[in-house]
Design a protein around this motif. Structure first.
Motif, short mmCIF file in Angstrom:
data_model
loop_
_atom_site.label_atom_id
_atom_site.label_comp_id
_atom_site.label_asym_id
_atom_site.label_seq_id
_atom_site.Cartn_x
_atom_site.Cartn_y
_atom_site.Cartn_z
N VAL A 213 16.86 22.44 7.18
CA VAL A 213 16.84 21.37 6.27
C VAL A 213 16.94 20.02 6.69
N GLU A 214 17.38 20.05 8.16
CA GLU A 214 17.26 18.44 8.62
C GLU A 214 16.29 18.23 9.31
N GLN A 215 15.51 19.13 9.74
CA GLN A 215 14.24 18.94 10.65
C GLN A 215 13.00 18.90 10.13
N CYS A 216 12.96 19.95 8.83
CA CYS A 216 11.64 20.08 8.20
C CYS A 216 11.31 19.14 7.34
N TRP A 217 10.08 19.16 6.98
CA TRP A 217 9.58 18.24 5.96
C TRP A 217 10.00 18.65 4.39
N VAL A 218 10.44 17.66 3.68
CA VAL A 218 10.85 18.32 2.02
C VAL A 218 9.62 18.55 1.42
N SER A 219 8.44 17.70 1.60
CA SER A 219 7.11 17.74 0.88
C SER A 219 5.96 17.44 1.78
N GLU A 220 4.81 17.58 1.16
CA GLU A 220 3.39 17.05 1.68
C GLU A 220 3.55 15.68 2.01
N GLN A 221 4.30 15.17 1.07
CA GLN A 221 3.99 13.69 1.06
C GLN A 221 4.88 12.82 1.75
N THR A 222 5.90 13.70 2.37
CA THR A 222 7.24 13.05 3.13
C THR A 222 7.23 13.44 4.59
N PRO A 223 6.51 12.91 5.37
CA PRO A 223 6.95 13.14 6.77
C PRO A 223 8.22 12.69 7.26
N ASP A 224 8.75 13.88 8.05
CA ASP A 224 10.17 13.62 8.38
C ASP A 224 10.54 13.03 9.68
N VAL A 225 11.24 11.63 9.41
CA VAL A 225 11.64 10.78 10.49
C VAL A 225 12.59 11.50 11.56
N ASP A 226 12.25 11.44 12.56
CA ASP A 226 13.06 11.85 13.90
C ASP A 226 14.44 11.04 14.17
N THR A 227 15.35 11.36 13.23
CA THR A 227 16.66 10.73 13.35
C THR A 227 17.44 10.88 14.25
N GLU A 228 17.01 11.94 15.28
CA GLU A 228 17.63 12.07 16.88
C GLU A 228 17.21 11.24 17.75
N SER A 229 16.15 10.42 17.59
CA SER A 229 15.43 9.68 18.24
C SER A 229 16.19 8.12 18.51
N ASP A 230 16.55 7.76 19.63
CA ASP A 230 17.36 6.65 20.08
C ASP A 230 16.53 5.42 19.33
N PHE A 231 15.17 5.51 19.69
CA PHE A 231 14.53 4.48 19.21
C PHE A 231 14.55 4.07 17.45
N VAL A 232 14.60 5.45 16.95
CA VAL A 232 14.69 5.43 15.62
C VAL A 232 16.16 5.14 14.85
N ILE A 233 17.09 5.58 15.65
CA ILE A 233 18.42 5.18 15.49
C ILE A 233 18.61 3.68 15.35
N ASN A 234 18.05 2.98 16.29
CA ASN A 234 18.61 1.63 16.72
C ASN A 234 17.78 0.72 15.58
N ILE A 235 16.41 1.12 15.33
CA ILE A 235 15.60 0.59 14.12
C ILE A 235 16.54 0.68 12.76
N TYR A 236 16.82 1.61 12.50
CA TYR A 236 17.54 1.86 11.18
C TYR A 236 18.82 1.16 11.19
N ASN A 237 19.68 1.26 11.95
CA ASN A 237 20.97 0.66 11.98
C ASN A 237 20.69 -0.94 12.09
N ASN A 238 19.64 -1.47 12.66
CA ASN A 238 19.31 -2.90 12.75
C ASN A 238 18.73 -3.31 11.41
N TRP A 239 17.84 -2.60 10.88
CA TRP A 239 17.25 -2.82 9.56
C TRP A 239 18.36 -2.77 8.54
#
Length: 522
Positions: free
Chosen positions: A175-201
């Protein structure tokens, strides 16, 4: 003078989680609510899944229509730039297929348009809630060909979970790591880079557009431990979409963000009032489960429609059953949410049929449901202005049978029935009501007068399947109901009837103190 100028913006009293309790929220699909040019009569077919021209300016120009129903907040579609391409699931008119986190969706208007909308809301003391998506971005490519190179800022495949689909919904890792659909690439929210980007954004987004609250999409598809820092970084109230039919699953997320939509209750509420055969007992049981499993039931989002579920009138055209569903949504524990078009009795079934353009209604303020919502919501605002305890007090179950549910909250008794407009006339004898003996009471739907007997006993006349809403007569002054005057007190917002709470004033003084410390180092 400089200090005073800096302090003045704080007088607006930034929205707190506590202040959201008193709000009622009108959900808008921006593309389908109102166009900038009302003379634009270009047809809009929801089944085509394409942009129809709704804008932030269109919303701005129809705030009287929304506020006329007593709403004190709006929730709008995601505002960031989405992928421009047509896909097998249509265009991204809904806003959930991100292309660039740092740009706005030009289909909805300019930055100035969005800022103008926010300022107009603030002037009316209405809150702005913005939908955001963290779990995924958008793609028009076949999933196996997705590279991420067109997405900002997640342009590398290392920013995404490897391609897989959810086959086992009981497997939380899927549920957390697979894609919901073909149109929705699942972002790796375990990545420190991704986490920092999202929190700042999210912190910047809230500040740049003076956002008062967030609705967060697909919350259960992101690991729970991601959410506390994200919400903290936003600095505002957040409510998450956790689509599940059990409270032990949905309410677990209240340990990671302030609120979630009460999907578990939604399914029981739907079934309870669609027909006389609906299960009142299942609804009553779910209320107990809410108390058992949820950290704060007073912050849960109550709803009977939204953009992902069928319109309520798609399943029943009975006005009394609809009125009972409205009454529960507005007066039960939690924050009430209404979906645009409910007030016009739109009948679209599942997505995309339930995403109709509102302009076809000519924004009628005389439709039965518009009038019903306006009356009930304005009364809720009046109750809160009389006593803020209404939104901090838990309701109690007074009575239930196969077709009836009676609930008491603070000083309000509301009685719900699923018998429908052709239901019989009868007297419901309550041995207790929640009111003290001798209380003079008005039933505000029919304006009948009652007096609470021994132990608060009441005999309530029921007919045509209408809900019954009972309130102390001496507290109706200023409500505009049943012959009483229509006005608000000095400590209420004159447009929405929302009283400033002690925590609002505390937030102001706390903010002022920290600003003084910042300026003078004391």
């Amino acid at each position: 003078m400089v200090l005073l100028a800096l302090l003045c913006p704080l007088l607006a009293l930034a929205a707190t989680t506590d202040s959201w309790r008193a709000r009622s929220v009108y959900q808008i699909i921006t593309d389908r609510f109102a166009r900038s040019d009302p003379a634009d009569l270009t047809p809009c077919d929801p089944l085509k899944k394409e942009y129809c021209g709704g804008t932030w300016k269109g919303i701005h120009d129809h705030l009287d229509y929304i506020q006329g129903m007593g709403f004190s907040a709006i929730w709008i579609s995601p505002i960031v730039e989405n992928i421009p391409h047509n896909t097998s699931q249509g265009y991204a008119y809904h806003g959930y297929w991100t292309k660039d986190l740092y740009s706005l969706n030009s289909h909805f208007g300019s930055r100035d348009d969005l800022v103008s909308l926010q300022k107009a809301l603030a002037k009316r003391d209405m809150y702005l809630m913005v939908d955001v998506v963290v779990n995924h971005v958008g793609s028009a490519q076949v999933a196996k060909d997705f590279t991420g190179e067109d997405i900002t800022p997640f342009s590398k495949m290392s920013d995404y979970h490897p391609l897989c689909y959810i086959y086992n919904w009981s497997n939380q890792t899927q549920v957390e790591q697979c894609w919901v659909s073909e149109q929705t690439p699942d972002v790796d929210t375990e990545s420190d880079f991704v986490i920092n980007i999202y929190n700042n954004w999210i912190g910047d987004l809230v500040k740049n557009y003076s956002i008062d609250g967030l609705r967060i999409d697909t919350v259960k598809h992101v690991r729970q431990s991601f959410w506390p820092k994200f919400v903290q970084s936003s600095g505002v109230f957040a409510i998450g979409e956790v689509l599940a039919d059990t409270t032990n699953y949905t309410c677990a997320y209240q340990n990671y963000m302030p609120s979630v939509f009460n999907y578990a209750l939604y399914y029981r509420l739907q079934r309870a009032f669609l027909s006389p055969a609906g299960s009142i007992s299942d609804l009553a049981t779910m209320l107990k489960n809410n108390t058992r499993d949820c950290k704060d039931t007073l912050l849960l989002g109550n709803f009977i429609e939204n953009a992902d579920q069928p319109r309520y009138p798609a399943n029943t055209s009975d006005p009394s059953q609809i009125a009972n569903a409205f009454t529960y949504t507005l007066f039960a524990d939690g924050i009430p949410f209404f979906y645009y078009g409910q007030e016009q009795n739109f009948t679209g079934a599942s997505d995309p049929s339930n995403r109709e353009p509102l302009w076809t209604s000519n924004y009628s303020t005389t439709s039965p449901s518009y009038i019903e919502i306006a009356k009930l919501n304005s009364f809720r605002n009046h109750i809160i202005a009389q006593s803020y305890d209404f939104v901090t007090s838990h309701m109690s179950l007074i009575y239930q049978d196969n077709n009836t549910l009676a609930l008491f909250k603070d000083s309000l008794l509301f009685i719900l029935t699923n018998l429908g407009q052709h239901g019989p006339q009868y007297t419901l004898a309550l041995s207790k009501s929640g009111f003290p003996s001798g209380t003079q009471i008005t039933e505000v739907d029919g304006c009948t007068q009652l007096t609470a007997g021994t132990n608060g006993a009441l005999d309530v006349k029921m007919e045509t399947g209408r809900p019954r809403i009972l309130y102390p007569t001496n507290l109706l002054n200023g409500s505009g109901l049943c012959g009483h005057s229509n006005n608000t007190g000095n400590d209420t917002d004159r447009s929405a009837g929302i009283r400033l709470t002690p925590l609002d004033f505390w937030s102001f003084w706390q903010g002022s103190f920290f600003l003084v410390v910042l300026l003078f180092g004391i």
